[in-house]
Design a protein around this motif. Structure first.
Motif, PDB file in Angstrom:
ATOM      1  N   ILE A  50      14.452 -52.672 -16.028  1.00 24.53           N
ATOM      2  CA  ILE A  50      13.749 -51.702 -15.183  1.00 24.53           C
ATOM      3  C   ILE A  50      12.274 -51.604 -15.564  1.00 24.53           C
ATOM      4  CG2 ILE A  50      13.652 -49.277 -14.496  1.00 24.53           C
ATOM      5  CD1 ILE A  50      16.692 -49.171 -14.931  1.00 24.53           C
ATOM      6  N   ILE A  51      11.989 -51.405 -16.828  1.00 29.18           N
ATOM      7  CA  ILE A  51      10.599 -51.296 -17.264  1.00 29.18           C
ATOM      8  C   ILE A  51       9.902 -52.655 -17.182  1.00 29.18           C
ATOM      9  CG2 ILE A  51       9.079 -50.664 -19.175  1.00 29.18           C
ATOM     10  CD1 ILE A  51      10.491 -48.315 -17.851  1.00 29.18           C
ATOM     11  N   GLY A  52      10.626 -53.712 -17.482  1.00 32.30           N
ATOM     12  CA  GLY A  52      10.040 -55.044 -17.388  1.00 32.30           C
ATOM     13  C   GLY A  52       9.595 -55.371 -15.971  1.00 32.30           C
ATOM     14  N   GLU A  53      10.389 -54.980 -14.967  1.00 33.91           N
ATOM     15  CA  GLU A  53      10.003 -55.211 -13.578  1.00 33.91           C
ATOM     16  C   GLU A  53       8.789 -54.378 -13.190  1.00 33.91           C
ATOM     17  OE1 GLU A  53      10.855 -57.304 -11.364  1.00 33.91           O
ATOM     18  OE2 GLU A  53      12.496 -58.272 -12.440  1.00 33.91           O
ATOM     19  N   PHE A  54       8.720 -53.162 -13.728  1.00 34.10           N
ATOM     20  CA  PHE A  54       7.542 -52.326 -13.453  1.00 34.10           C
ATOM     21  C   PHE A  54       6.286 -52.952 -14.050  1.00 34.10           C
ATOM     22  CE2 PHE A  54       4.658 -49.002 -15.093  1.00 34.10           C
ATOM     23  CZ  PHE A  54       4.193 -48.512 -13.878  1.00 34.10           C
ATOM     24  N   TYR A  55       6.404 -53.450 -15.264  1.00 37.19           N
ATOM     25  CA  TYR A  55       5.259 -54.117 -15.887  1.00 37.19           C
ATOM     26  C   TYR A  55       4.807 -55.322 -15.071  1.00 37.19           C
ATOM     27  CZ  TYR A  55       5.640 -51.497 -20.294  1.00 37.19           C
ATOM     28  OH  TYR A  55       5.639 -50.523 -21.253  1.00 37.19           O
ATOM     29  N   ALA A  56       5.779 -56.044 -14.505  1.00 38.86           N
ATOM     30  CA  ALA A  56       5.458 -57.262 -13.758  1.00 38.86           C
ATOM     31  C   ALA A  56       4.978 -56.976 -12.342  1.00 38.86           C
ATOM     32  CB  ALA A  56       6.683 -58.179 -13.710  1.00 38.86           C
ATOM     33  N   SER A  57       5.142 -55.749 -11.872  1.00 41.63           N
ATOM     34  CA  SER A  57       4.726 -55.408 -10.514  1.00 41.63           C
ATOM     35  C   SER A  57       3.207 -55.346 -10.416  1.00 41.63           C
ATOM     36  CB  SER A  57       5.330 -54.059 -10.107  1.00 41.63           C
ATOM     37  OG  SER A  57       4.777 -53.012 -10.882  1.00 41.63           O
ATOM     38  N   ARG A  58       2.726 -55.276  -9.195  1.00 44.05           N
ATOM     39  CA  ARG A  58       1.275 -55.210  -8.981  1.00 44.05           C
ATOM     40  C   ARG A  58       0.689 -53.944  -9.598  1.00 44.05           C
ATOM     41  NH1 ARG A  58      -0.826 -56.088  -2.973  1.00 44.05           N
ATOM     42  NH2 ARG A  58       0.194 -58.093  -3.474  1.00 44.05           N
ATOM     43  N   LEU A  59       1.406 -52.828  -9.444  1.00 41.14           N
ATOM     44  CA  LEU A  59       0.919 -51.570 -10.030  1.00 41.14           C
ATOM     45  C   LEU A  59       0.879 -51.668 -11.544  1.00 41.14           C
ATOM     46  CD1 LEU A  59       0.087 -48.604  -9.834  1.00 41.14           C
ATOM     47  CD2 LEU A  59       2.528 -47.999  -9.736  1.00 41.14           C
ATOM     48  N   GLY A  60       1.940 -52.244 -12.141  1.00 36.94           N
ATOM     49  CA  GLY A  60       1.973 -52.378 -13.589  1.00 36.94           C
ATOM     50  C   GLY A  60       0.849 -53.245 -14.115  1.00 36.94           C
ATOM     51  N   ARG A  61       0.546 -54.328 -13.407  1.00 42.34           N
ATOM     52  CA  ARG A  61      -0.545 -55.203 -13.839  1.00 42.34           C
ATOM     53  C   ARG A  61      -1.892 -54.510 -13.706  1.00 42.34           C
ATOM     54  NH1 ARG A  61       2.447 -59.049 -10.865  1.00 42.34           N
ATOM     55  NH2 ARG A  61       0.896 -58.959  -9.180  1.00 42.34           N
ATOM     56  N   ARG A  62      -2.051 -53.719 -12.636  1.00 43.79           N
ATOM     57  CA  ARG A  62      -3.314 -52.994 -12.457  1.00 43.79           C
ATOM     58  C   ARG A  62      -3.516 -51.947 -13.541  1.00 43.79           C
ATOM     59  NH1 ARG A  62      -4.425 -50.915  -6.520  1.00 43.79           N
ATOM     60  NH2 ARG A  62      -6.326 -50.305  -7.637  1.00 43.79           N
ATOM     61  N   VAL A  78      26.249 -49.995 -13.062  1.00 43.44           N
ATOM     62  CA  VAL A  78      24.806 -49.801 -13.201  1.00 43.44           C
ATOM     63  C   VAL A  78      24.164 -51.028 -13.831  1.00 43.44           C
ATOM     64  CG1 VAL A  78      23.024 -48.457 -14.391  1.00 43.44           C
ATOM     65  CG2 VAL A  78      24.943 -47.293 -13.306  1.00 43.44           C
ATOM     66  N   PHE A  79      24.816 -51.564 -14.845  1.00 43.05           N
ATOM     67  CA  PHE A  79      24.288 -52.758 -15.502  1.00 43.05           C
ATOM     68  C   PHE A  79      24.257 -53.945 -14.531  1.00 43.05           C
ATOM     69  CE2 PHE A  79      25.249 -56.646 -18.020  1.00 43.05           C
ATOM     70  CZ  PHE A  79      24.040 -56.727 -18.694  1.00 43.05           C
ATOM     71  N   MET A  80      25.317 -54.090 -13.729  1.00 42.89           N
ATOM     72  CA  MET A  80      25.387 -55.206 -12.788  1.00 42.89           C
ATOM     73  C   MET A  80      24.280 -55.097 -11.741  1.00 42.89           C
ATOM     74  SD  MET A  80      28.968 -56.598 -11.252  1.00 42.89           S
ATOM     75  CE  MET A  80      29.137 -55.186 -10.181  1.00 42.89           C
ATOM     76  N   VAL A  81      24.048 -53.892 -11.251  1.00 43.03           N
ATOM     77  CA  VAL A  81      22.997 -53.689 -10.261  1.00 43.03           C
ATOM     78  C   VAL A  81      21.632 -53.985 -10.850  1.00 43.03           C
ATOM     79  CG1 VAL A  81      21.832 -51.940  -8.862  1.00 43.03           C
ATOM     80  CG2 VAL A  81      24.323 -52.025  -8.921  1.00 43.03           C
ATOM     81  N   CYS A  82      21.412 -53.519 -12.072  1.00 37.17           N
ATOM     82  CA  CYS A  82      20.113 -53.745 -12.715  1.00 37.17           C
ATOM     83  C   CYS A  82      19.873 -55.231 -12.970  1.00 37.17           C
ATOM     84  CB  CYS A  82      20.036 -52.959 -14.028  1.00 37.17           C
ATOM     85  SG  CYS A  82      19.879 -51.178 -13.810  1.00 37.17           S
ATOM     86  N   VAL A  83      20.924 -55.960 -13.349  1.00 35.70           N
ATOM     87  CA  VAL A  83      20.773 -57.393 -13.599  1.00 35.70           C
ATOM     88  C   VAL A  83      20.440 -58.129 -12.307  1.00 35.70           C
ATOM     89  CG1 VAL A  83      22.038 -59.486 -14.225  1.00 35.70           C
ATOM     90  CG2 VAL A  83      22.198 -57.462 -15.667  1.00 35.70           C
ATOM     91  N   MET A 111      21.676 -51.437 -23.615  1.00 29.92           N
ATOM     92  CA  MET A 111      20.507 -50.563 -23.516  1.00 29.92           C
ATOM     93  C   MET A 111      19.212 -51.369 -23.422  1.00 29.92           C
ATOM     94  SD  MET A 111      21.532 -47.753 -26.416  1.00 29.92           S
ATOM     95  CE  MET A 111      23.003 -46.730 -26.271  1.00 29.92           C
ATOM     96  N   THR A 112      19.125 -52.394 -24.271  1.00 38.23           N
ATOM     97  CA  THR A 112      17.900 -53.197 -24.310  1.00 38.23           C
ATOM     98  C   THR A 112      17.716 -53.990 -23.021  1.00 38.23           C
ATOM     99  OG1 THR A 112      18.190 -53.400 -26.703  1.00 38.23           O
ATOM    100  CG2 THR A 112      16.611 -54.883 -25.666  1.00 38.23           C
ATOM    101  N   LEU A 113      18.787 -54.576 -22.509  1.00 34.82           N
ATOM    102  CA  LEU A 113      18.692 -55.366 -21.288  1.00 34.82           C
ATOM    103  C   LEU A 113      18.377 -54.485 -20.081  1.00 34.82           C
ATOM    104  CD1 LEU A 113      21.644 -57.887 -21.716  1.00 34.82           C
ATOM    105  CD2 LEU A 113      19.208 -58.313 -22.042  1.00 34.82           C
ATOM    106  N   LEU A 114      18.946 -53.291 -20.034  1.00 30.60           N
ATOM    107  CA  LEU A 114      18.680 -52.390 -18.918  1.00 30.60           C
ATOM    108  C   LEU A 114      17.211 -51.982 -18.882  1.00 30.60           C
ATOM    109  CD1 LEU A 114      21.752 -49.958 -18.829  1.00 30.60           C
ATOM    110  CD2 LEU A 114      21.132 -51.678 -17.144  1.00 30.60           C
ATOM    111  N   GLY A 115      16.662 -51.655 -20.044  1.00 24.90           N
ATOM    112  CA  GLY A 115      15.273 -51.213 -20.084  1.00 24.90           C
ATOM    113  C   GLY A 115      14.288 -52.355 -19.918  1.00 24.90           C
ATOM    114  N   ARG A 152      15.583 -58.248 -12.742  1.00 23.64           N
ATOM    115  CA  ARG A 152      15.886 -59.371 -13.630  1.00 23.64           C
ATOM    116  C   ARG A 152      15.255 -59.204 -15.005  1.00 23.64           C
ATOM    117  NH1 ARG A 152      17.469 -63.996 -10.947  1.00 23.64           N
ATOM    118  NH2 ARG A 152      17.828 -64.807 -13.054  1.00 23.64           N
ATOM    119  N   ARG A 153      14.126 -58.538 -15.084  1.00 23.74           N
ATOM    120  CA  ARG A 153      13.437 -58.327 -16.360  1.00 23.74           C
ATOM    121  C   ARG A 153      13.796 -56.977 -16.989  1.00 23.74           C
ATOM    122  NH1 ARG A 153       9.483 -60.186 -12.759  1.00 23.74           N
ATOM    123  NH2 ARG A 153       8.535 -62.204 -13.270  1.00 23.74           N
TER     124      ARG A 153
END
Length: 333
Positions: free
Chosen positions: A314-326, A302-307, A262-266, A311-312
Motif C-alpha cells: 500500500i505505501i509502496g504504491e503511494f510512493y510510486a504514484s505521481r503524487l508520491g514522486r512529487r 485483504v492480503f490477496m486483494v493488496c497483492v 505485515m511487511t508485504l501489506l505495507g 504490487r508494491r
C-alpha cells in the motif's frame, strides 16, 4: 538590450528537493502528534500492541527490504527476547531497563548463531534454514524449565522506570513504549542511510557486483541479520512487558508468517510501510476477534486483494504514484 536572467537548470530540482523535505518533515510531525494524542481516543493496550508489532515489522523489513533476505525464523528473536526479559524481570528481579537489555542481547546472540549458518545459503535455502532453526528453538522453549512450557511466563511485573515512573499505569506504559518505538525507528533510519546501509542495498540489487567491488558480502549480511534480530528482540521485550506474559505463541512459526504479511501489506523497502501493515493486521485481529467472522480468512482476503491491486504494498504504491514522486518519496522499482 538586456535579457532577463534565465533560471539555472539545477534550480528547479533543488527547489523540488527542498519542498519534498518540507512535506516529509510535516508528515513526520503530524504523525508524532497523532501518536502523542492517540491515548485520548483509543485503548492504550491496543495502541501499544500496534507499536510493538510495527517495530517488529520494521526490524524484519531491515533484512528483507534493504538486504533482500527472506527469513522465516524471526519469531525466534521476537519470542526469545520476550522470554528472556520476562524471566529476568520476574525471576531475577532486575529493573525493567536491564530486563529489556537482557532480551535484546539474547535476541542478538540468537541472531548471530542463526545468521552464521543461514547466510551460507541463498534464496529458498536461506529461508528454509531460518525456519528449521526457528522450529528447533520453539521446541527448546517447549521443554526448557525457565519458560514453563505451555503455561509460559505469566504475571510479569512492569515495575518502575528509572525508579520513580510507575509503569503499571497504562498511560505511563504507553509513552514508554512510544519512546522506545521512536528510538528504534531512529536507529533503523540511521542504519539504512549509513554507508553500511548503502552497501546492503547494493547487495540486494546485485550481490555479484558487490563481491567484485571487494566487499565481504557474508559479513555485511551477518551484520544486517544481527541488527534485525536485536531490533525484533526489542519489540518482543516490550510486548512481554505490555501484556505481562510470554508464551509459545511468540516463538511459533505463525508469528514469523504474520510479520511477513505485515511487511508485504505495507510495502517492503519503505520505512513506514511495515508500520502501516502492522497497524492494519493488528486492527483487523482486534476488531474481528469478537465477531463471527473468521479472522484468518478476512486477513487472507485483504492480503490477496493488496497483492493483486498493490504490487508494491500500500505505501509502496503511494510512493510510486505521481503524487508520491512529487512529494519526494523514494520507492523501489
Amino acid at each position: 538590450m538586456t535579457h532577463a536572467a534565465q533560471p539555472s537548470p539545477v534550480a528547479e530540482p533543488v527547489r523540488n528537493t527542498k519542498n519534498a523535505a518540507t512535506v516529509q518533515i510535516a508528515f513526520l510531525l503530524a504523525g508524532t502528534l497523532l501518536l502523542v494524542l492517540a491515548p485520548l481516543f483509543f485503548y492504550p493496550i491496543f495502541l501499544m500492541k500496534i507499536l510493538c508489532f510495527a517495530l517488529f515489522a520494521c526490524a524484519f523489513n531491515l533484512l528483507l527490504g534493504y538486504t533482500g533476505l527472506l527469513s522465516f525464523g524471526h519469531a525466534t528473536f521476537f519470542g526469545g527476547a520476550a522470554y528472556f526479559t520476562a524471566h529476568a524481570v520476574k525471576e531475577w528481579g532486575l529493573p525493567v531497563e536491564l530486563g529489556i537489555l537482557v532480551g535484546v542481547a539474547g535476541a542478538a546472540a540468537l541472531g548471530l548463531i542463526m545468521g552464521f549458518f543461514a547466510i551460507r545459503r541463498q534464496g529458498i535455502y536461506f529461508a528454509m534454514i531460518t525456519l528449521a532453526l526457528s522450529q528447533m528453538f520453539f521446541f527448546f522453549c517447549l521443554q526448557a524449565g525457565f519458560t514453563h512450557g505451555e503455561d509460559g511466563i505469566q504475571s510479569v511485573p512492569r515495575g518502575d522506570l528509572l525508579g520513580f515512573i510507575d509503569l503499571n499505569s497504562s498511560t505511563n506504559m504507553y509513552y514508554f513504549v512510544l519512546a522506545v518505538f521512536v528510538i528504534g525507528m531512529v536507529v533503523i533510519w540511521r542504519f539504512i542511510n549509513s554507508p553500511f546501509g548503502m552497501i546492503l542495498k547494493s547487495i540486494r540489487e546485485n550481490e555479484q557486483r558487490a563481491i567484485s567491488l571487494g566487499y565481504s558480502v557474508a559479513r555485511y549480511k551477518l551484520g544486517a541479520f544481527v541488527m534485525s534480530a536485536a531490533l525484533a528482540g526489542l519489540a518482543g521485550a516490550m510486548k512481554a512487558l505490555v501484556f505481562q506474559f510470554a508464551t509459545l505463541t511468540d516463538v511459533a512459526w505463525q508469528m514469523s508468517g504474520e510479520v511477513i504479511l505485515m511487511t508485504l501489506l505495507g510495502g517492503i523497502g519503505t520505512l513506514i510501510g511495515p508500520i502501516f501493515g502492522a497497524g492494519l493486521v493488528v486492527t483487523l485481529q482486534n476488531y474481528l476477534a469478537t465477531s463471527d467472522f473468521p479472522v484468518t480468512i478476512i486477513t487472507g482476503v485483504v492480503f490477496m486483494v493488496c497483492v493483486l491491486v498493490f504490487r508494491r504494498g500500500i505505501i509502496g504504491e503511494f510512493y510510486a504514484s505521481r503524487l508520491g514522486r512529487r512529494l519526494g518519496f523514494q520507492h523501489r522499482r
